[in-house]
Design a protein around this motif. Structure first.
Motif, PDB file in Angstrom:
ATOM      1  N   THR A  13      53.225  32.826  13.769  1.00  0.00           N
ATOM      2  CA  THR A  13      52.429  32.594  12.569  1.00  0.00           C
ATOM      3  C   THR A  13      51.067  31.999  12.915  1.00  0.00           C
ATOM      4  O   THR A  13      50.290  31.665  12.037  1.00  0.00           O
ATOM      5  N   VAL A  41      46.675  43.175  12.801  1.00  0.00           N
ATOM      6  CA  VAL A  41      47.694  42.139  12.725  1.00  0.00           C
ATOM      7  C   VAL A  41      47.656  41.444  11.375  1.00  0.00           C
ATOM      8  O   VAL A  41      48.682  41.168  10.764  1.00  0.00           O
ATOM      9  N   THR A  47      49.398  43.587   8.918  1.00  0.00           N
ATOM     10  CA  THR A  47      50.845  43.534   9.095  1.00  0.00           C
ATOM     11  C   THR A  47      51.415  42.249   8.522  1.00  0.00           C
ATOM     12  O   THR A  47      52.416  42.250   7.817  1.00  0.00           O
ATOM     13  N   ARG A  48      50.734  41.149   8.844  1.00  0.00           N
ATOM     14  CA  ARG A  48      51.250  39.862   8.380  1.00  0.00           C
ATOM     15  C   ARG A  48      51.196  39.767   6.851  1.00  0.00           C
ATOM     16  O   ARG A  48      52.111  39.273   6.215  1.00  0.00           O
ATOM     17  N   TYR A  54      49.528  40.368  23.769  1.00  0.00           N
ATOM     18  CA  TYR A  54      49.770  39.809  22.434  1.00  0.00           C
ATOM     19  C   TYR A  54      50.580  40.803  21.615  1.00  0.00           C
ATOM     20  O   TYR A  54      50.366  42.004  21.710  1.00  0.00           O
ATOM     21  N   ALA A 111      51.993  41.531  17.562  1.00  0.00           N
ATOM     22  CA  ALA A 111      51.802  41.084  16.179  1.00  0.00           C
ATOM     23  C   ALA A 111      52.989  40.238  15.747  1.00  0.00           C
ATOM     24  O   ALA A 111      52.848  39.265  15.021  1.00  0.00           O
ATOM     25  N   LYS A 112      54.176  40.594  16.220  1.00  0.00           N
ATOM     26  CA  LYS A 112      55.369  39.881  15.785  1.00  0.00           C
ATOM     27  C   LYS A 112      55.547  38.560  16.535  1.00  0.00           C
ATOM     28  O   LYS A 112      55.839  37.528  15.937  1.00  0.00           O
ATOM     29  N   THR A 157      52.469  30.724  20.156  1.00  0.00           N
ATOM     30  CA  THR A 157      51.116  30.175  20.263  1.00  0.00           C
ATOM     31  C   THR A 157      50.725  29.955  21.732  1.00  0.00           C
ATOM     32  O   THR A 157      49.539  29.855  22.040  1.00  0.00           O
ATOM     33  N   MET A 210      56.833  29.038  18.449  1.00  0.00           N
ATOM     34  CA  MET A 210      56.854  30.194  17.561  1.00  0.00           C
ATOM     35  C   MET A 210      57.289  29.777  16.159  1.00  0.00           C
ATOM     36  O   MET A 210      58.083  28.859  16.001  1.00  0.00           O
ATOM     37  N   GLY A 211      56.730  30.465  15.157  1.00  0.00           N
ATOM     38  CA  GLY A 211      57.086  30.139  13.772  1.00  0.00           C
ATOM     39  C   GLY A 211      56.344  28.912  13.276  1.00  0.00           C
ATOM     40  O   GLY A 211      56.667  28.357  12.225  1.00  0.00           O
ATOM     41  N   ILE A 212      55.375  28.484  14.043  1.00  0.00           N
ATOM     42  CA  ILE A 212      54.613  27.294  13.693  1.00  0.00           C
ATOM     43  C   ILE A 212      53.168  27.540  14.152  1.00  0.00           C
ATOM     44  O   ILE A 212      52.954  28.110  15.216  1.00  0.00           O
ATOM     45  N   THR A 213      52.202  27.162  13.324  1.00  0.00           N
ATOM     46  CA  THR A 213      50.816  27.413  13.722  1.00  0.00           C
ATOM     47  C   THR A 213      50.347  26.323  14.686  1.00  0.00           C
ATOM     48  O   THR A 213      50.998  25.282  14.819  1.00  0.00           O
ATOM     49  N   GLU A 214      49.218  26.575  15.315  1.00  0.00           N
ATOM     50  CA  GLU A 214      48.665  25.597  16.250  1.00  0.00           C
ATOM     51  C   GLU A 214      48.358  24.288  15.533  1.00  0.00           C
ATOM     52  O   GLU A 214      48.668  23.210  16.028  1.00  0.00           O
ATOM     53  N   GLU A 269      49.698  23.112  12.793  1.00  0.00           N
ATOM     54  CA  GLU A 269      50.939  22.413  12.438  1.00  0.00           C
ATOM     55  C   GLU A 269      51.530  21.693  13.645  1.00  0.00           C
ATOM     56  O   GLU A 269      52.031  20.560  13.536  1.00  0.00           O
TER      57      GLU A 269
END
Lengths: 167, 348
Positions: free
Chosen positions: A113, A124, A127-128, B155, B157-158, B171, B227-231, B233
């Motif tokens: 994210t 991207v 997609t997101r 990189y 996208a997922k 990240t 993963m699942g967390i932004t920079e 955050e």
């Protein structure tokens, strides 16, 4: 260097203990180190843990998996289980099923994210955005807000259509 | 400028300045990046490794922040020189091994460094004094963006940035703060805090040594997941938790100062006495005693020194630094003597 306990075999395990600022170093062979039992727990490193996590047991077909090689770098999933590291970026695509499960176990999530690099920025983001809309649509259906769900569905369709058109 | 000149300057992260610098010694952000379509460093052949090294070097040295940076190939360095860079936190201990195709780019202020061909092709690192994680991220983020105009990064996208180790995927960010927590150790509260932090998805460990016995009472808090967390955050999480630990340490220091002042002054004065008179001293004893002195300086008990000098001694008394200062290799016994000499001369 020989093992400090048996004095016979090559010392391959090097234990460092720090107790009250006193550093004790012990050089042992694998066998004598195993006898030391509890201290070995500290020796158990990230690679072993990752390999354990990566071993997905019954969820995969090991024979089939062994034959799969990353087309870009030749890495196999067995290699990964041995070293706890991947061969190249394309390995992620090659082993995506196994890695998806593993990444979720490690991070508690399997979707990035954070930052999007400039080069791939636009696709991207689309997609997101799409994933986001779909999730909101699901939620709207669950809460029986069908009007909102229909609106989101149209938006999803619109973006998907745009994506298929040649650039 | 040569990397050898670093010994004559205060490295940024030990300046003892910045927010909460009495407790937060330094903040660090590290980003893992890899070149697209190139095997990771541990799996690439020599030719590819050399290509990566040259490509990253050229890209890095043409960015604004690293225009005047030093580029050092590790195979051109002696073992002591490599350890010297590790002690200054300009590269990881792992980077100092199997050095054939490894290099490091360091800006002259020692704030930014880029390790080339560590486990990932690039490890971008930003180090600042005090509680400064946000600023570290800002600098790292903009350097990463600049580099990405010249280098295509692996990189998805997922899954985000693809790294050699799946623990960094996403990240690729590891943020950390280094905290000096003598009061929490002294009062035995540290054990509970270590446990609580681990439950919150963060990592805490001793900088020198492990667990609650961390030599020098220096602890490092960092994020565990990427993963699942932004920079933002991630940075926010570490900062919030770190701030709480800092305020706990702060209030505990004040309590000790009012309720147990004699014991505290005794401990600090004895530490000072030992450092001023020792003729042979190990690295580990030095760190323990310097921790007490640093607390004394922060609480105004030791008035003859400032925080910068204590920080400087933490670094100069490390094995490779002593050898660089002396200009020759020294064995452990010789170092213990040199270390004591150096401390006595600085504490006169």
């Amino acid at each position: 260097m020989f093992c400090e306990v048996c004095g016979k075999k090559e010392a391959t395990v090097h234990l460092t203990e720090i107790i009250n600022d006193k550093v004790t170093k012990l050089n042992l062979c694998e066998d004598c180190a195993k006898d030391k039992g509890t201290e070995m727990e500290e020796h158990f490193g990230l690679n072993d843990l990752l390999a354990g996590l990566a071993d997905l047991g019954s969820t995969t077909e090991p024979e089939l998996l062994e034959k799969v090689k990353c087309p870009s770098c030749g890495f196999t999933y067995q290699d990964f289980k041995k070293v706890g590291r991947l061969g190249c970026g394309d390995c992620y695509e090659t082993f995506k099923k196994q890695l998806g499960t593993l990444l979720k176990r490690i991070h508690g999530a399997d979707r990035h994210t954070g930052k999007i690099p400039l080069m791939v920025g636009k696709t991207v983001k689309d997609t997101r955005n799409l994933q986001d809309l779909k999730a909101r649509m699901e939620k709207a259906i669950q809460t029986e807000d069908f009007e909102e769900a229909a609106r989101l569905r149209d938006k999803v369709k619109e973006i998907e259509k745009k994506g298929k058109e040649p650039a | 400028m040569d990397y050898k000149d670093f010994i004559n300057q205060d490295t940024e992260w030990l300046k003892g300045t910045g927010p909460s610098a009495n407790i937060v010694m330094s903040s660090r952000v590290r980003l893992a990046r890899n070149l697209d379509k190139v095997p990771f460093s541990n799996w690439a052949d020599k030719g590819r490794l050399e290509d990566v090294l040259v490509a990253v070097k050229d890209a890095a040295l043409s960015t604004g922040g690293l225009k005047n940076a030093l580029f050092v190939r590790l195979k051109d360095l002696s073992e002591v020189d490599r350890l010297f860079l590790v002690e200054r936190h300009l590269m990881s201990p792992e980077h100092a091994e199997n050095v054939d195709y490894k290099a490091v780019v360091v800006d002259p202020k020692e704030i930014i460094s880029v390790m080339i061909n560590e486990e990932d092709h690039l490890r971008i690192q930003v180090l600042l004094s005090g509680s400064n994680l946000r600023e570290c991220w800002k600098i790292a983020d903009s350097l990463d963006t600049e580099l990405s105009k010249k280098l295509a990064f692996a990189y998805s996208a997922k899954w985000g940035y693809l790294t050699a180790c799946p623990t960094n995927t996403g990240t690729g960010l590891r943020g950390s703060v280094m905290l000096h927590l003598p009061a929490l150790v002294f009062t035995g509260q540290i054990g509970k805090i270590l446990q609580a932090i681990a439950k919150l998805g963060l990592n805490i460990r001793g900088l020198y040594g492990e667990g609650t016995d961390a030599t020098g009472n220096i602890f490092q808090i960092s994020n565990q997941v990427a993963m699942g967390i932004t920079e933002e955050e991630t940075i926010d999480n570490i900062e919030r938790i770190s701030n709480q630990v800092v305020s706990r340490e702060d209030s505990t220091r004040k309590t000790i100062l009012t309720k147990n002042k004699e014991a505290l002054v005794d401990r600090i004065s004895r530490a000072l006495g030992t450092l001023k008179s020792a003729h042979i001293i190990t690295s580990s004893e030095t760190i323990t005693l310097l921790s007490a002195i640093r607390l004394g300086v922060d609480l105004g008990i030791v008035k003859t020194m400032d925080r910068r000098t204590v920080n400087e001694l933490f670094l100069l008394t490390q094995p490779a630094h002593l050898q660089e200062l002396d200009g020759r290799p020294l064995n452990a016994n010789e170092r213990d003597v040199k270390r004591a000499d150096l401390i006595r001369s600085k504490l006169k």
